[in-house]
Design an enzyme around this catalytic site. Structure first.
Site, PDB file in Angstrom:
ATOM      1  N   ASP A  36      12.386  21.144 -22.286  1.00  0.00           N
ATOM      2  CA  ASP A  36      13.634  21.897 -22.269  1.00  0.00           C
ATOM      3  C   ASP A  36      13.408  23.282 -21.656  1.00  0.00           C
ATOM      4  O   ASP A  36      12.307  23.577 -21.188  1.00  0.00           O
ATOM      5  CB  ASP A  36      14.176  21.968 -23.707  1.00  0.00           C
ATOM      6  CG  ASP A  36      13.263  22.774 -24.638  1.00  0.00           C
ATOM      7  OD1 ASP A  36      12.414  23.561 -24.172  1.00  0.00           O
ATOM      8  OD2 ASP A  36      13.416  22.615 -25.866  1.00  0.00           O
ATOM      9  N   PRO A  78      16.179  -2.152 -35.776  1.00  0.00           N
ATOM     10  CA  PRO A  78      16.802  -0.826 -35.768  1.00  0.00           C
ATOM     11  C   PRO A  78      16.316   0.073 -36.906  1.00  0.00           C
ATOM     12  O   PRO A  78      15.916  -0.392 -37.966  1.00  0.00           O
ATOM     13  CB  PRO A  78      18.292  -1.128 -35.904  1.00  0.00           C
ATOM     14  CG  PRO A  78      18.374  -2.483 -36.504  1.00  0.00           C
ATOM     15  CD  PRO A  78      17.164  -3.222 -35.999  1.00  0.00           C
ATOM     16  N   ILE A  79      16.388   1.350 -36.639  1.00  0.00           N
ATOM     17  CA  ILE A  79      15.988   2.393 -37.581  1.00  0.00           C
ATOM     18  C   ILE A  79      17.105   2.637 -38.592  1.00  0.00           C
ATOM     19  O   ILE A  79      18.268   2.705 -38.208  1.00  0.00           O
ATOM     20  CB  ILE A  79      15.744   3.698 -36.788  1.00  0.00           C
ATOM     21  CG1 ILE A  79      14.430   3.644 -36.037  1.00  0.00           C
ATOM     22  CG2 ILE A  79      15.869   4.889 -37.672  1.00  0.00           C
ATOM     23  CD1 ILE A  79      13.410   4.640 -36.513  1.00  0.00           C
TER      24      ILE A  79
END
Lengths: 162, 162, 162, 162
Positions: A36, A78-79
């Site tokens: 970033d 999936p989480i």
């Protein structure tokens, strides 16, 4: 500098010393686009790293994701819960090592633990709970848990003899 | 269907009922590219949503990120700890609402809480700890915490009279 | 299946057969999170792959990005033009190979060409124009082109004797 | 500053002045996580913006993506060719406006044109070719083009009377 993408080893599980748990090590190059304006990894990218490392752990156990989904008729893993602690930042050009292991199996869910190292320094710790998930037969838009097959669990554990 | 991008309101803080804490609501359209082959949001994207919502919360308090960094000489408000629970999946085309508020201020760090709603249903909960961070004067590659200015904290809190 | 992350070789440039142009080959695993609900790579991710491959090409030439920025006082090598043709889709679990080379050097800009292969099949072609960029001395928010140093160009070209 | 997420208007098509082509305008906030260590938008993110804008254009024509896929039995409108020119960089906190329109319809493919503005300045131009795509009946892993239905095309065009 040759890089090994992935390596597997067996680690002694702390709780049950007579079992060896599969641990996978994966090297990831931190890329420019992962960072970033502060010049450090944009933290959502770490979760993509960890998701890739969970896939690599399953592949090290002989279960590449695309084959696993087909063979077991699941929609994914999936989480449902994840936590990460960011101890020290990484920057583009860094090569980090992530060690991943299954911390616990339950009936239809399991926990994965990741440790991301910069050299010898533990830089990020992550803990995930995932579900062995199928599409609901009554509503295709819904996703439901199913019992993790014992043959899957067995691939991650090596029980030694005393 | 007109969408309001962002709205602000004052909510009563549960712990200290005589203080009103700023809460920001942001609507986010789940995009095709936010979703994975299971057709649901790829979970690292939720963290990008939440990071954007923290920025929107500060902007609602009168501190747009680019001006805040300049005015206070900080490099950012990096995450040191985050946890999310994913209760129900979202799909492309869904418009979700995220409510964000500061849960606690400490000396150089603070906690943000996000609740992501699909209609009336709480779909994802997230908790973050962030640091008010400056570049180290002795090593430009290092990032250090600094005390959060009281004028910053004051923008998020409205103390009422009994 | 051991993967080599990156390899370098010298290829004969078609236009000027007496020059050898550095070409870098990089293997990339297509990850679950790189793919969209159609199950194929979400195309913006290809551009991240290509950006990583341009960085890898410079590193193969002895110019790792983080050192190159410091040594030459540049802010980066931002893209000003790019075009990609997507010939055949890729899916999670695929290992693709990307060949990258500098197609042309100009004064302050240069062209990079990437070819992404799935096995022997050319799956994506990409062409980029980038600028050797510094921060403007008169306005720090502006970015300006500078002449690419001859020593940089020399690292990518090997002139043979007839 | 209230933002309208999306607006539609009819523009005169330059080539065929007696037809009005639907143009959609979408405002996008450039987020911190969209930017790279140079502080400017990481260019693969622009392609995600443009993909979102193509979806918004179809939605403005009365074809929200999730409904369109179901109603027409398509797997998506994947990209086969795209080109973008980056004229001036954008930074986090910028609100950019993207104007999107269909430039041309062919049998099973079509071209979309995007113009991204920072205030009055054209900052990025993008051109895409997409395919109206179905899963192959003979090989579910393959994707094939189909003729774009006339009723779909009609939604983007308004033929005036002289």
């Amino acid at each position: 500098m040759p890089l090994k993408l992935s390596s597997r080893k067996w680690m002694i599980n702390a709780k049950r010393t007579w079992k060896l748990m599969l641990t996978n090590r994966k090297s990831i190059r931190v890329e420019w686009g992962d960072c970033d304006p502060a010049g450090i990894v944009y933290y959502p990218r770490y979760f993509a790293y960890f998701d890739n490392c969970t896939a690599a752990l399953f592949e090290a156990a002989g279960l590449p994701k695309q084959e696993m989904l087909k063979a077991h008729g699941i929609v994914g893993i999936p989480i449902v819960d994840t936590r990460a602690r960011f101890l020290t930042p990484s920057r583009f050009g860094d090569d980090v090592i992530i060690e991943s292991t299954i911390a616990e199996w339950r009936n239809s869910s399991f926990d994965v633990r990741h440790k991301l190292f910069k050299g010898d320094v533990l830089a990020v710790e992550c803990f995930e709970t995932r579900v062995w998930a199928v599409r609901s037969e009554t509503d295709a838009r819904k996703i439901e848990g199913r019992a993790v097959p014992q043959e899957v669990i067995a691939r991650f554990t090596h029980t030694g003899k005393d």
